[in-house]
Design a protein around this motif. Structure first.
Motif, PDB file in Angstrom:
ATOM      1  N   LYS A  28       0.841  -1.193   0.000  1.00 39.66           N
ATOM      2  CA  LYS A  28       0.000   0.000   0.000  1.00 39.66           C
ATOM      3  C   LYS A  28       0.877   1.245   0.000  1.00 39.66           C
ATOM      4  O   LYS A  28       1.915   1.275   0.667  1.00 39.66           O
ATOM      5  CB  LYS A  28      -0.881   0.006   1.257  1.00 39.66           C
ATOM      6  CG  LYS A  28      -1.949  -1.075   1.244  1.00 39.66           C
ATOM      7  CD  LYS A  28      -3.082  -0.665   0.342  1.00 39.66           C
ATOM      8  CE  LYS A  28      -4.014  -1.819   0.083  1.00 39.66           C
ATOM      9  NZ  LYS A  28      -4.930  -1.558  -1.009  1.00 39.66           N
ATOM     10  N   ALA A  29       0.460   2.268  -0.745  1.00 40.92           N
ATOM     11  CA  ALA A  29       1.222   3.513  -0.784  1.00 40.92           C
ATOM     12  C   ALA A  29       1.242   4.159   0.599  1.00 40.92           C
ATOM     13  O   ALA A  29       2.272   4.616   1.080  1.00 40.92           O
ATOM     14  CB  ALA A  29       0.621   4.469  -1.809  1.00 40.92           C
ATOM     15  N   PRO A  31       0.100   2.867   3.941  1.00 38.99           N
ATOM     16  CA  PRO A  31      -0.497   1.713   4.634  1.00 38.99           C
ATOM     17  C   PRO A  31      -1.285   2.085   5.900  1.00 38.99           C
ATOM     18  O   PRO A  31      -2.362   1.531   6.130  1.00 38.99           O
ATOM     19  CB  PRO A  31       0.705   0.820   4.976  1.00 38.99           C
ATOM     20  CG  PRO A  31       1.918   1.624   4.708  1.00 38.99           C
ATOM     21  CD  PRO A  31       1.559   2.708   3.750  1.00 38.99           C
ATOM     22  N   LEU A  32      -0.763   3.046   6.675  1.00 41.47           N
ATOM     23  CA  LEU A  32      -1.458   3.347   7.927  1.00 41.47           C
ATOM     24  C   LEU A  32      -2.752   4.123   7.677  1.00 41.47           C
ATOM     25  O   LEU A  32      -3.751   3.917   8.367  1.00 41.47           O
ATOM     26  CB  LEU A  32      -0.531   4.084   8.889  1.00 41.47           C
ATOM     27  CG  LEU A  32       0.595   3.167   9.401  1.00 41.47           C
ATOM     28  CD1 LEU A  32       1.692   3.972  10.082  1.00 41.47           C
ATOM     29  CD2 LEU A  32       0.045   2.109  10.350  1.00 41.47           C
ATOM     30  N   ILE A  95       5.116   2.461  15.951  1.00 39.59           N
ATOM     31  CA  ILE A  95       5.996   2.549  14.784  1.00 39.59           C
ATOM     32  C   ILE A  95       6.869   3.792  14.828  1.00 39.59           C
ATOM     33  O   ILE A  95       8.063   3.742  14.547  1.00 39.59           O
ATOM     34  CB  ILE A  95       5.177   2.495  13.480  1.00 39.59           C
ATOM     35  CG1 ILE A  95       4.537   1.103  13.351  1.00 39.59           C
ATOM     36  CG2 ILE A  95       6.065   2.776  12.267  1.00 39.59           C
ATOM     37  CD1 ILE A  95       3.554   0.972  12.227  1.00 39.59           C
ATOM     38  N   ASN A  96       6.272   4.929  15.181  1.00 45.51           N
ATOM     39  CA  ASN A  96       7.050   6.149  15.106  1.00 45.51           C
ATOM     40  C   ASN A  96       7.593   6.632  16.448  1.00 45.51           C
ATOM     41  O   ASN A  96       8.112   7.740  16.559  1.00 45.51           O
ATOM     42  CB  ASN A  96       6.251   7.226  14.381  1.00 45.51           C
ATOM     43  CG  ASN A  96       6.140   6.890  12.891  1.00 45.51           C
ATOM     44  OD1 ASN A  96       7.127   6.897  12.180  1.00 45.51           O
ATOM     45  ND2 ASN A  96       4.944   6.533  12.450  1.00 45.51           N
TER      46      ASN A  96
ATOM     47  N   ARG B 283       3.285  11.366   6.793  1.00 40.39           N
ATOM     48  CA  ARG B 283       3.515   9.938   6.525  1.00 40.39           C
ATOM     49  C   ARG B 283       4.332   9.819   5.241  1.00 40.39           C
ATOM     50  O   ARG B 283       4.076  10.515   4.265  1.00 40.39           O
ATOM     51  CB  ARG B 283       2.183   9.202   6.370  1.00 40.39           C
ATOM     52  CG  ARG B 283       1.311   9.230   7.619  1.00 40.39           C
ATOM     53  CD  ARG B 283       0.080   8.356   7.485  1.00 40.39           C
ATOM     54  NE  ARG B 283      -0.732   8.721   6.329  1.00 40.39           N
ATOM     55  CZ  ARG B 283      -1.582   9.750   6.308  1.00 40.39           C
ATOM     56  NH1 ARG B 283      -1.744  10.516   7.382  1.00 40.39           N
ATOM     57  NH2 ARG B 283      -2.281  10.020   5.221  1.00 40.39           N
ATOM     58  N   ILE B 285       5.216   8.055   2.037  1.00 44.78           N
ATOM     59  CA  ILE B 285       4.543   7.080   1.157  1.00 44.78           C
ATOM     60  C   ILE B 285       5.454   5.883   0.877  1.00 44.78           C
ATOM     61  O   ILE B 285       6.655   6.033   0.681  1.00 44.78           O
ATOM     62  CB  ILE B 285       4.113   7.769  -0.163  1.00 44.78           C
ATOM     63  CG1 ILE B 285       3.007   8.782   0.120  1.00 44.78           C
ATOM     64  CG2 ILE B 285       3.643   6.755  -1.211  1.00 44.78           C
ATOM     65  CD1 ILE B 285       1.748   8.218   0.733  1.00 44.78           C
ATOM     66  N   GLY B 286       4.850   4.717   0.894  1.00 44.52           N
ATOM     67  CA  GLY B 286       5.598   3.489   0.668  1.00 44.52           C
ATOM     68  C   GLY B 286       6.266   2.956   1.918  1.00 44.52           C
ATOM     69  O   GLY B 286       7.096   2.058   1.856  1.00 44.52           O
ATOM     70  N   SER B 287       5.898   3.530   3.073  1.00 42.38           N
ATOM     71  CA  SER B 287       6.494   3.056   4.324  1.00 42.38           C
ATOM     72  C   SER B 287       5.478   3.229   5.455  1.00 42.38           C
ATOM     73  O   SER B 287       4.409   3.776   5.271  1.00 42.38           O
ATOM     74  CB  SER B 287       7.747   3.856   4.657  1.00 42.38           C
ATOM     75  OG  SER B 287       7.390   5.071   5.290  1.00 42.38           O
ATOM     76  N   PHE B 288       5.859   2.738   6.638  1.00 41.31           N
ATOM     77  CA  PHE B 288       5.022   2.924   7.811  1.00 41.31           C
ATOM     78  C   PHE B 288       5.452   4.160   8.587  1.00 41.31           C
ATOM     79  O   PHE B 288       4.851   4.516   9.580  1.00 41.31           O
ATOM     80  CB  PHE B 288       5.118   1.702   8.718  1.00 41.31           C
ATOM     81  CG  PHE B 288       4.418   0.498   8.170  1.00 41.31           C
ATOM     82  CD1 PHE B 288       3.135   0.205   8.570  1.00 41.31           C
ATOM     83  CD2 PHE B 288       5.031  -0.326   7.239  1.00 41.31           C
ATOM     84  CE1 PHE B 288       2.467  -0.902   8.061  1.00 41.31           C
ATOM     85  CE2 PHE B 288       4.379  -1.427   6.723  1.00 41.31           C
ATOM     86  CZ  PHE B 288       3.090  -1.728   7.136  1.00 41.31           C
ATOM     87  N   GLY B 289       6.534   4.772   8.129  1.00 43.41           N
ATOM     88  CA  GLY B 289       7.155   5.819   8.936  1.00 43.41           C
ATOM     89  C   GLY B 289       6.581   7.209   8.714  1.00 43.41           C
ATOM     90  O   GLY B 289       5.844   7.470   7.767  1.00 43.41           O
ATOM     91  N   ARG B 290       6.916   8.078   9.640  1.00 40.64           N
ATOM     92  CA  ARG B 290       6.605   9.498   9.525  1.00 40.64           C
ATOM     93  C   ARG B 290       7.909  10.266   9.527  1.00 40.64           C
ATOM     94  O   ARG B 290       8.909   9.790  10.038  1.00 40.64           O
ATOM     95  CB  ARG B 290       5.812   9.968  10.753  1.00 40.64           C
ATOM     96  CG  ARG B 290       4.380   9.615  10.711  1.00 40.64           C
ATOM     97  CD  ARG B 290       3.692  10.020  12.000  1.00 40.64           C
ATOM     98  NE  ARG B 290       2.320   9.594  11.899  1.00 40.64           N
ATOM     99  CZ  ARG B 290       1.356  10.345  11.353  1.00 40.64           C
ATOM    100  NH1 ARG B 290       1.610  11.579  10.975  1.00 40.64           N
ATOM    101  NH2 ARG B 290       0.142   9.879  11.241  1.00 40.64           N
TER     102      ARG B 290
END
Lengths: 215, 316
Positions: A28-29, A31-32, A95-96, B283, B285-290
């Motif tokens: 997913k581009a 995901p969250l 996650i962050n 966010r 894009i393409g990751s879970f990170g910020r």
């Protein structure tokens, strides 16, 4: 009966499993954001499905449907909880790595400064006592108070739809679909309620004067 | 946290050629051969006539060195382009109906050389360059895009605006046949955006015709789109058909739709929240990170001077 409940339980879990799978392996581009939206959609859907049980019973006369209502309602609560946990717990905290005090600041700003979150979170707070009093024991203990308490689910549904309307950037079609379903469900209940009172009044009138109940 | 150190000669996922590009290698060879055959008629393979996916000739620049571009798949399938539908996947699904060739741009207003310019003429003798910019969407996410384009100022110099030109207004194509999303009035069509003239001639401001070295896919705003890297994404108007030089500040489509939420300036600013959400982080894009959002999307040094003395909270 028990077998059917197990099947229903597993069916209700499918959206959760699907979303989790997509989150991890769906490439997913965003995901969250995807998981937040998907679980939010399902939270609202389950609230509406729970609210649809009584109208469906009234229309079809299938009284056994009511037996599944508690589970559906608890799944609504489950998806609402997962919905905001994806953002506050999974995204920010896990996650962050946002620290506790900063996280608290995020959460309070969200709740108090962003009206759509205020509305959405109120819906969760109102669902909480309903989930807690959903056991047989609590039903017995509350007795006549149980039903009026659980009627707040109407308000919760309205708050859920308002929450959705408020967060959309421009295109209101989807929230409008949820709103129309909600209105339709209310309409069915109102119709049956109205018919019942009419019938009662008519039955009352056909009685000899002495036996009539005062209007 | 586990920190892995990587040896310099070690290849990573980043070095792997995108599968889509790899699969196109034969069609690239074929089209390259076709192009070689056309060399006698050079204008035929100018970017103005190129079709989506065709390779562009450009020079690399230092812009965005060190940034890791978002995958081509996500750049071309996660789009806000309401002319093709309001979901992120709608533009990629529906933009086939757009015909980016032939294309022309109408130029009018306070300008010495008004007229309707064919895209080929705009691109003739115009050298293209690649710039890697981070695009920060007002919705709270960002992606890194390797654009191919040219500075808007190059075109503006050729058009010669008069001294009355204080702003530049841009418009997207308005044609519900090609842009099915325009059948519903989600926004006031045609999509309109604007820049102050000093923003428009700033060397960072780009007119893009491609990404990842190829002609722009329709869903990314083919054939000609604006890229203003220190502003939120919605300022980067796509599929431009009109450029007007005007004296008064234009009203952009998003401003018209929700003036308290979307301002004319729309500069990326972590200190000024959107009324409904925070802009402090974004966010990736393409990751879970910020990542932490940067003032002017990281270009404060270059552009802060444009807004000296302005209250950025009021001029959001």
């Amino acid at each position: 009966m028990a077998k059917r409940k197990v099947v229903l339980f597993l069916v209700c879990l499918i959206p959760f499993i699907h979303t989790g799978w997509q989150l991890l392996y769906g490439d997913k581009a965003d995901p969250l954001a995807y998981a937040t939206h998907a679980t939010g959609d399902w939270a609202l859907r389950f609230i509406l499905i729970t609210l649809a049980v009584t109208p469906l019973r009234l229309i079809t006369g299938m009284t056994q449907l009511v037996r599944y209502r508690r589970m559906l309602g608890l799944f609504a609560f489950f998806y609402v909880t997962v919905h905001f946990s994806v953002y506050w717990v999974l995204d920010l905290a896990i996650i962050n790595g946002v620290g506790f005090s900063e996280l608290l600041q995020y959460v309070t700003t969200d709740i108090f400064k962003r009206p759509y979150i205020t509305v959405g979170f109120s819906a969760f707070l109102l669902l909480l006592p309903l989930a807690l009093t959903s056991t047989n024991r609590m039903m017995k203990r509350l007795g006549k108070k149980w039903k009026p308490l659980h009627r707040t689910v109407y308000l919760i549904a309205v708050l859920g739809v308002v929450h959705y309307f408020w967060l959309v950037k421009k295109d209101l079609r989807e929230p409008l679909i949820y709103l129309s379903i909600l209105i339709a469900l209310f309409a069915v209940r109102l119709f049956y309620h109205y018919r019942k009172t009419l019938r009662r009044a008519a039955a009352n009138k056909s009685l000899p004067e002495a036996q009539r109940k005062p209007a | 946290m586990l920190i892995k150190s990587r040896q310099n000669n070690q290849l990573t996922e980043n070095h792997v050629t995108d599968q889509g590009i790899y699969r196109q290698r034969r069609s690239f060879i074929t089209s390259a051969a076709a192009l070689a055959g056309m060399a006698a008629v050079p204008q035929l393979w100018l970017p103005g006539n190129a079709v989506a996916g065709a390779r562009l000739a450009f020079k690399k620049t230092g812009y965005g060195q060190g940034l890791k571009p978002t995958s081509r798949k996500h750049i071309t399938t996660y789009n806000n382009f309401y002319e093709f539908g309001t979901s992120k996947s709608a533009p990629a699904a529906n933009a086939k109906s757009l015909k980016p060739r032939p294309w022309s741009v109408a130029v009018d207003g306070e300008v010495e050389k008004p007229g309707t310019y064919a895209l080929e003429d705009i691109l003739k003798n115009q050298s293209l360059e690649e710039r890697i910019y981070r695009l920060r969407c007002v919705e709270g996410w960002s992606m890194v895009i390797p654009w191919v384009g040219f500075p808007l100022v190059d075109l503006i110099k050729r058009l010669k605006p008069t001294s009355k030109a204080k702003f530049v207004e841009f418009q997207t194509l308005h044609d519900p046949e090609q842009m099915p999303g325009q059948r519903r009035t989600v926004l006031a069509w045609p999509y309109t955006e604007g820049l102050r003239i000093d923003e428009a001639v700033h060397p960072l401001t780009l007119l893009a015709v491609g990404l990842y070295g190829e002609v722009l896919p329709n869903q990314n705003g083919a054939p000609l789109r604006l890229v203003v890297p220190w502003k939120y994404g919605f300022k980067n108007i796509k599929s431009i058909v009109r450029i007007r030089f005007v004296e008064k500040q234009p009203r952009s489509s998003w401003q018209a739709a929700a003036p308290h939420e979307y301002g004319f300036y729309a500069n990326v600013n972590p200190q000024v929240d959107h009324p409904r959400w925070s802009q402090k982080t974004e966010r990736v894009i393409g990751s879970f990170g910020r990542r932490k959002t940067e003032l002017f999307n990281g270009f404060a040094e270059q552009v802060a001077g444009l807004y000296r003395g302005m209250d950025l909270k009021k001029n959001y």
